[in-house]
Design a protein around this motif. Structure first.
Motif, short mmCIF file in Angstrom:
data_model
loop_
_atom_site.label_atom_id
_atom_site.label_comp_id
_atom_site.label_asym_id
_atom_site.label_seq_id
_atom_site.Cartn_x
_atom_site.Cartn_y
_atom_site.Cartn_z
N HIS A 1 0.83 -1.25 0.05
CA HIS A 1 0.10 0.11 0.00
C HIS A 1 0.85 1.16 0.03
CE1 HIS A 1 0.82 -0.49 4.15
NE2 HIS A 1 0.50 0.69 4.34
N LEU A 2 2.13 1.08 0.25
CA LEU A 2 2.88 2.18 0.24
C LEU A 2 4.00 2.20 -0.97
CD1 LEU A 2 3.57 3.15 3.97
CD2 LEU A 2 2.01 4.09 2.58
N TYR A 3 3.69 1.43 -1.90
CA TYR A 3 4.55 1.11 -3.23
C TYR A 3 4.94 2.46 -3.69
CZ TYR A 3 6.65 -0.41 -7.36
OH TYR A 3 7.34 -0.18 -8.34
N TRP A 4 6.14 2.62 -4.06
CA TRP A 4 6.58 3.78 -4.95
C TRP A 4 7.64 3.59 -5.83
CZ3 TRP A 4 11.65 4.71 -4.68
CH2 TRP A 4 12.30 4.32 -3.53
N GLN A 5 7.80 4.53 -6.95
CA GLN A 5 8.78 4.53 -7.88
C GLN A 5 9.01 5.84 -8.26
OE1 GLN A 5 7.13 1.71 -10.69
NE2 GLN A 5 6.43 2.96 -11.82
N GLN A 6 10.34 5.87 -9.01
CA GLN A 6 10.66 7.10 -9.33
C GLN A 6 10.30 7.32 -10.79
OE1 GLN A 6 11.33 8.16 -6.38
NE2 GLN A 6 13.45 8.63 -6.32
N GLN A 7 10.28 8.72 -11.07
CA GLN A 7 9.82 8.99 -12.68
C GLN A 7 11.02 10.10 -13.15
OE1 GLN A 7 5.85 10.44 -13.01
NE2 GLN A 7 6.32 11.35 -15.18
N ASP B 1 25.46 12.38 -40.95
CA ASP B 1 25.47 11.04 -41.58
C ASP B 1 26.76 10.88 -42.42
OD1 ASP B 1 24.57 8.76 -43.00
OD2 ASP B 1 23.88 9.98 -44.60
N GLU B 2 27.38 12.21 -42.59
CA GLU B 2 28.93 12.16 -43.27
C GLU B 2 29.83 11.85 -42.24
OE1 GLU B 2 29.53 13.13 -46.02
OE2 GLU B 2 27.61 13.13 -46.49
N ASN B 3 29.81 11.70 -41.00
CA ASN B 3 30.83 11.48 -39.95
C ASN B 3 30.37 10.11 -39.01
OD1 ASN B 3 32.76 13.34 -40.73
ND2 ASN B 3 31.28 14.85 -40.00
N GLN B 4 29.08 9.76 -39.20
CA GLN B 4 28.51 8.75 -38.55
C GLN B 4 28.83 8.93 -36.91
OE1 GLN B 4 30.68 7.41 -41.05
NE2 GLN B 4 28.69 8.27 -42.04
N ALA B 5 28.09 10.21 -36.46
CA ALA B 5 28.25 10.82 -35.21
C ALA B 5 26.78 11.21 -34.77
CB ALA B 5 29.23 11.60 -35.03
N ILE B 6 26.46 11.51 -33.60
CA ILE B 6 25.41 12.42 -32.97
C ILE B 6 25.70 13.33 -31.98
CG2 ILE B 6 23.79 10.57 -33.78
CD1 ILE B 6 23.30 9.75 -30.75
N LYS B 7 24.86 14.45 -31.83
CA LYS B 7 25.13 15.31 -30.72
C LYS B 7 23.63 15.68 -30.29
CE LYS B 7 25.64 19.35 -33.53
NZ LYS B 7 26.42 20.60 -34.17
N GLY B 8 23.68 15.95 -28.84
CA GLY B 8 22.29 16.11 -28.43
C GLY B 8 22.32 16.92 -27.13
N THR B 9 21.01 17.37 -26.91
CA THR B 9 20.91 18.15 -25.82
C THR B 9 19.50 17.27 -24.99
OG1 THR B 9 21.86 20.22 -26.31
CG2 THR B 9 20.14 20.17 -24.72
N GLU B 10 19.63 17.27 -23.79
CA GLU B 10 18.34 16.50 -23.12
C GLU B 10 18.08 17.32 -21.72
OE1 GLU B 10 19.51 12.89 -20.32
OE2 GLU B 10 20.21 12.43 -22.39
N THR B 11 16.88 17.59 -21.39
CA THR B 11 16.52 18.10 -20.24
C THR B 11 15.65 17.10 -19.41
OG1 THR B 11 16.68 20.45 -21.06
CG2 THR B 11 15.20 19.97 -19.11
N VAL B 12 16.30 16.73 -18.28
CA VAL B 12 15.75 15.85 -17.54
C VAL B 12 15.06 16.42 -16.39
CG1 VAL B 12 16.20 13.61 -16.08
CG2 VAL B 12 17.63 14.27 -18.01
N THR B 13 13.85 15.95 -15.96
CA THR B 13 12.85 16.27 -14.81
C THR B 13 12.80 14.87 -14.12
OG1 THR B 13 11.91 18.06 -16.36
CG2 THR B 13 10.83 17.29 -14.10
N TYR B 14 13.41 15.08 -12.88
CA TYR B 14 13.74 13.86 -12.10
C TYR B 14 12.71 14.10 -10.92
CZ TYR B 14 15.31 9.83 -9.49
OH TYR B 14 15.46 8.66 -8.90
N ILE B 15 11.70 12.95 -10.84
CA ILE B 15 10.76 13.31 -9.66
C ILE B 15 10.99 12.21 -8.55
CG2 ILE B 15 8.21 13.17 -9.02
CD1 ILE B 15 7.74 13.87 -12.14
N ASN B 16 11.12 12.82 -7.47
CA ASN B 16 11.47 11.77 -6.31
C ASN B 16 10.17 11.39 -5.54
OD1 ASN B 16 12.63 10.48 -4.15
ND2 ASN B 16 13.48 12.22 -3.01
N ASN B 17 9.69 10.23 -5.90
CA ASN B 17 8.57 9.73 -5.25
C ASN B 17 8.84 8.80 -4.03
OD1 ASN B 17 6.62 10.82 -7.12
ND2 ASN B 17 7.38 9.16 -8.51
N SER B 18 10.20 8.85 -3.85
CA SER B 18 10.49 7.90 -2.63
C SER B 18 10.22 8.62 -1.17
CB SER B 18 12.08 7.38 -2.85
OG SER B 18 12.95 8.32 -2.55
N PRO B 19 10.36 7.89 -0.19
CA PRO B 19 10.31 8.67 1.18
C PRO B 19 11.65 9.10 1.49
CG PRO B 19 10.35 6.27 1.54
CD PRO B 19 10.28 6.44 -0.02
#
Length: 776
Positions: free
Chosen positions: A53-59, A70-88
């Motif tokens: 009844h108190l099970y939790w998991q993060q998101q 495609d010329e150099n077989q590489a990737i570059k990226g930017t990511e924004t992470v929203t981490y939600i702390n559902n734990s106690p």
């Protein structure tokens, strides 16, 4: 006082002096409960196997912008992470997986890999020893908070710790941005792996399968805290559910397939492709080809200089993967799953035709229906199969195997291998993409369960489908292997020697045996569905699976988990002794008459065979007085008191006892030895002299008080001609030669293949028991 009924003296029809190879203890630990071996139930995970009844998991939610070079077989990226702390808990740092670092020049996976020089070696083998000097692995350019301030990080091989400026309290969330890039490797080279690119020299194009491509949040759970074990290549992933918005920029002539739903089809598809796509959404019988082979071949001849950005959104997924190439043919069809339309799709180069056009999307649709019927309705809007000469799974998309020869012809083996891998990889959407187990710790929880489900789906596809894993007899070679090369199924993924047999085949076989032999289909199917529904979109552990299967079925299975999942013993039950009894209901006169006849025959035999010159004179021949006494004594006489006692006994019987007394039943006393050590049900087939057969099933609990040897009596109306243990090969018995009475030679595999598949050991026309009795 109990009434005594006498039996005719036992005829020893068969005996074998088999000796158990395991401990000689009558009672070891095979039926002890698993309790001390499992985590204690708590408010997060109950003793029934359900979430507490108190099970939790993060998101973890992601907003990602990535560009393919495609010329150099590489990737570059930017990511924004929203981490939600559902734990106690209060978290002062976070852990992120950097899986691309497993392929870096200084990778620990290479250093920890054993190697050896052979007299003859391929170039690929030698290259794998030398490793490589390519610039592979992540380049983390920055990690910043929402204000643009740098956040301190510590990179430890394939894991990165993010040290938060302020502790993240329970119920709070934190947002940060990572800029990163890496060079894509050739996955067809000795470096291997599932993601990467394949280069087609004939037309100078690349086919990209992008997975493990962005820094991903590690799992923080109630049962182990952070799952930050290093990635060495075998133990796959533990991942957190979240929502994704991903923008993928690629050359304008590329076709992109990805996790989630395409948000801008009118921007990236031409009018013809858009019309076909809309038609596919309403087509349920056959796939609609959205980009044809002719159209893909034209695109192969040129390379666009401009780009397009494909935007995908995915809700409540644990990962995101994508593929891109100008070589792609694309087809799709709608599938009705739980009153909801799911788009089944395939992406493949011309090199995969005609196989993929004929079978791929149909196999995707079949898998969704088969798995949904046994677990839960497939919840995602798409399911994609990509031909990429390998096999790997991600939410809503998987990379598969299956290319014909260059002339378009293919063998049945290639076709069946392709269908099998598509079923398997699409099936992974259920385990572990939705029932989200920790693959790095327990490979069997996704591979084993999924291989079992694959077997069922294959048999539904074609009742005579040549399934490679699942049937009990197909695990025998592994089970009887040398102990030094065997580990329990519960072994950590990176420590397994025979990975496929241990993590895929053995658990799949165990579940098949549970369903068909131990529990029965109704109880198993109900309990298995309960497990899937309890833990969909959650993080189950082995204990949750074991407990749910018992809780929902009412079957005590601790002995089964202990033997199949925590042990390495094999099944080898031997039929070592067979005795035949009949109830002696004759009158005293009838008994003595039969004994007199038998004695006369015996005396006649001695008279005929005795050699007077070699035999010393007996006492009777030496002593006339003794000889005269015995000549007047009738040893087979019956007194009136004997007859009266018999009549009184019969008269004292009640109706049930009289029925039993005059039943004429045959009683066969069978002794079984547990040579292999793994306790299992005893399945006995009696073949009768009239040509009929009967199978009796004895539960494994017969071994609970003596795990080495048990004896059981089987009453039958008919006379038995022969006996076979495990006639349908249900238990993975590693030695079938000791499963027969009388003993018989086992056919070779070639001979077995030529015969019809039925119960082993058909009834014969003679009765060896009766022959033995006659001789007696």
């Amino acid at each position: 006082m109990k009434r005594l009924m006498y039996f005719i003296a036992a005829t020893l029809a068969f005996s074998s002096q088999a000796v158990a190879q395991h401990s000689e203890q009558n009672h070891a630990e095979r039926f002890e409960q698993l309790g001390p071996m499992l985590r204690s139930p708590n408010v997060y995970r109950t003793a029934s196997g359900a979430p507490g009844h108190l099970y939790w998991q993060q998101q973890a939610n992601y907003d990602i912008h990535v560009e393919l070079d495609d010329e150099n077989q590489a990737i570059k990226g930017t990511e924004t992470v929203t981490y939600i702390n559902n734990s106690p808990d209060i978290l002062s740092y976070l852990w992120i997986q950097l899986d691309q670092n497993q392929r870096a020049k200084d990778s620990d996976s290479q250093k920890a890999r054993t190697s050896k020089i052979y007299d003859k070696m391929s170039l690929r083998q030698l290259e794998s020893i030398l490793w490589h000097d390519q610039d592979l692995g992540y380049k983390i350019h920055s990690v910043k908070d929402t204000q643009g301030n740098d956040i301190p990080v510590a990179i430890n091989k394939t894991m990165m710790r993010v040290d938060l400026p302020e502790p993240l309290k329970a119920g709070e969330q934190v947002e940060f941005t990572i800029d990163w890039s890496f060079n894509i490797h050739d996955r067809t080279s000795f470096i291997g792996g599932r993601p990467g690119y394949e280069y087609f020299e004939e037309d100078g194009n690349y086919l990209y399968t992008l997975a493990e491509w962005f820094p991903r949040m590690a799992v923080y759970s109630d049962f182990q805290g952070w799952q930050n074990k290093q990635f060495y290549g075998s133990g796959e992933f533990a991942l957190t559910f979240g929502n994704y918005n991903v923008s993928i920029t690629v050359p304008a002539d590329h076709m992109v397939g990805a996790t989630g739903v395409l948000q801008n089809p009118d921007e990236v598809l031409n009018d013809t492709e858009l019309d076909r796509w809309n038609k596919a959404k309403e087509t349920f019988d056959d796939p609609v080809i959205i980009r044809t082979q002719d159209e893909a071949e034209k695109l192969e001849k040129g390379k666009a200089s401009d780009t397009k950005t494909w935007v995908f959104e995915a809700e409540n997924v644990r990962d995101f993967a994508w593929t891109s190439s100008r070589k792609f043919i694309w087809d799709a069809m709608a599938v009705d799953v739980g009153n909801k339309n799911v788009m089944a799709m395939s992406y493949y180069a011309k090199e995969a035709n005609p196989l993929y056009e004929q079978y791929s999307t149909r196999a995707v649709a079949h898998t969704l229906k088969s798995y949904s019927a046994r677990t839960f309705d497939y919840p995602y809007p798409t399911a994609i199969s990509v031909e990429a000469s390998n096999g790997m799974e991600y939410p809503m998309i998987c990379f598969n195997y299956g290319r014909p020869d260059k002339d378009g012809t293919y063998s049945e083996a290639i076709k069946n291998g392709m269908i099998s891998v598509i079923i398997h990889e699409v099936g992974h959407n259920f385990f572990p993409m939705i029932v989200n187990s920790d693959e790095r710790q327990w490979t069997w929880m996704d591979e084993g369960l999924n291989t079992f489900m694959q077997f069922l789906a294959e048999q539904e596809w074609d009742r005579n489908y040549p399934s490679r894993r699942g049937p009990a007899h197909k695990i025998v070679d592994y089970m009887k292997g040398e102990k030094q090369y065997l580990e329990p199924i519960m072994t950590n993924s990176e420590n397994i020697i025979q990975f496929g047999a241990n993590a895929y085949a053995k658990p799949a076989t165990a579940l098949n045996i549970l369903r068909e032999t131990v529990m029965g289909r109704d109880l198993f199917d109900f309990a298995f569905k309960q497990y899937a529904q309890r833990w969909k979109f959650k993080h189950p552990t082995p204990a949750d699976f074991f407990r749910t299967m018992e809780d929902a079925s009412g079957v005590d299975l601790d002995w089964f988990w202990r033997g199949w999942f925590f042990g390495t013993e094999a099944v080898d039950i031997s039929l070592t002794d067979v005795k035949w009894y009949q109830l002696d209901n004759r009158t005293p006169t009838e008994k003595e008459k039969a004994e007199a006849e038998a004695y006369d025959k015996y005396e006649s035999y001695l008279t005929k065979t005795r050699n007077k010159e070699d035999v010393t004179e007996t006492v009777l021949e030496k002593d006339p007085a003794t000889r005269d006494f015995y000549s007047s004594y009738d040893r087979f006489s019956v007194s009136p008191s004997d007859e009266k006692a018999h009549k009184d006994f019969v008269a004292s019987l009640n109706e049930r006892e009289k029925e039993l007394f005059n039943s004429g039943l045959n009683y066969y006393e069978l002794t079984f030895k547990n040579i292999g050590g793994l306790v299992m049900p005893i399945i006995v087939q009696f073949n009768y002299t009239d040509g009929s057969s009967e199978v009796q099933r004895i539960p494994a609990y017969i071994w609970r008080k003596n795990e080495a040897e048990v004896t059981k009596v089987f009453p039958t109306k008919k006379e038995v001609a022969s006996i076979v243990l495990d006639p349908y090969r249900e238990t993975a018995d590693i030695d079938e030669e000791n499963n027969y009475f009388p003993r018989k030679n086992i056919p070779s595999r070639f001979e077995l293949f030529k015969r019809n598949s039925g119960p082993r050991g058909a009834a014969s026309g003679t009765n060896p028991m009766k022959e033995a009795k006659k001789k007696k």
